[in-house]
Design an enzyme around this catalytic site. Sequence first.
Site, PDB file in Angstrom:
ATOM      1  N   ARG A  51       9.774 -20.752  -5.398  1.00 38.75           N
ATOM      2  CA  ARG A  51       9.781 -21.130  -6.816  1.00 38.75           C
ATOM      3  C   ARG A  51       9.959 -22.635  -6.937  1.00 38.75           C
ATOM      4  NH1 ARG A  51       9.868 -20.116 -11.987  1.00 38.75           N
ATOM      5  NH2 ARG A  51      11.222 -21.316 -13.360  1.00 38.75           N
ATOM      6  N   HIS A  53      11.237 -25.341  -9.499  1.00 39.99           N
ATOM      7  CA  HIS A  53      12.062 -25.368 -10.711  1.00 39.99           C
ATOM      8  C   HIS A  53      12.322 -26.809 -11.092  1.00 39.99           C
ATOM      9  CE1 HIS A  53      14.965 -23.472 -13.523  1.00 39.99           C
ATOM     10  NE2 HIS A  53      15.582 -24.642 -13.420  1.00 39.99           N
ATOM     11  N   CYS A  67      16.347 -22.929 -24.397  1.00 38.99           N
ATOM     12  CA  CYS A  67      15.357 -22.629 -23.354  1.00 38.99           C
ATOM     13  C   CYS A  67      15.862 -21.486 -22.493  1.00 38.99           C
ATOM     14  CB  CYS A  67      15.071 -23.875 -22.508  1.00 38.99           C
ATOM     15  SG  CYS A  67      16.471 -24.412 -21.491  1.00 38.99           S
ATOM     16  N   ASP A 128       2.237 -31.396 -20.903  1.00 39.43           N
ATOM     17  CA  ASP A 128       3.069 -31.238 -19.705  1.00 39.43           C
ATOM     18  C   ASP A 128       2.853 -32.428 -18.793  1.00 39.43           C
ATOM     19  OD1 ASP A 128       4.512 -30.380 -17.495  1.00 39.43           O
ATOM     20  OD2 ASP A 128       3.789 -28.312 -17.619  1.00 39.43           O
ATOM     21  N   ARG A 130       4.585 -33.027 -16.055  1.00 41.78           N
ATOM     22  CA  ARG A 130       4.986 -32.757 -14.677  1.00 41.78           C
ATOM     23  C   ARG A 130       3.776 -32.678 -13.751  1.00 41.78           C
ATOM     24  NH1 ARG A 130       8.050 -27.310 -15.214  1.00 41.78           N
ATOM     25  NH2 ARG A 130       6.213 -26.938 -16.511  1.00 41.78           N
TER      26      ARG A 130
END
Length: 200
Positions: A51, A53, A67, A128, A130
């Site tokens: 994952r 994160h 969130c 986004d 990221r």
Amino acid sequence: MVNVRERVSLKVGINSNAPAELLSFNGLESGKEHIALIFKDAYKAFVPLVRMHSECLTGDGFHSTRCDCGEQLDETIEIMAELGGIILYLRQEGRWGLGLYNKIDAYKLQSQGMDTYEANNHLGFDDDLREFSEAAQMLTALGIKDIRLVTNNPKKIKDLQQNGINIVEVVGTKAHLKEGNEGYLKAKASHGRHCFNFDK
């Protein structure tokens, strides 16, 4: 070239207190202090559970109701404590990599009626910000090419694939609905195409 800088053992998890290994890395071009948390020597697995994160101080640390970041992190830790896996904890604060102060500004706009995407766009940011190329480099540094990716986010799948990681399986997380985050989650599903099952 990205390589492992240091590794140390510790126990993590609100409920599990599970043994894990914390890794830092050299060679990350952004200069950000991304880390890997490895459960049960998962990097030795044929196709490990992984994952990515993104850091969320308000969700991970303060358990904000805005969130579900903290709940997703806790869920993943508990799953990986049992099954093994790797969490790549990426120091790009906020789900959109805005930075903490811009995130607070976005929260203010959300309080005035905007959804999370509208607020970010109003502040002059893309949906986004990221990017996950360094996550792919971290996996490569661990000798990992094939993974089972824990995500609901299609952007993460696409970015990893574009950076040479083969995703054998996508494993979704729960929709952690709570007072204060329903609009946020539904905006991610409708606008960001995140795959949620709101019946769970």
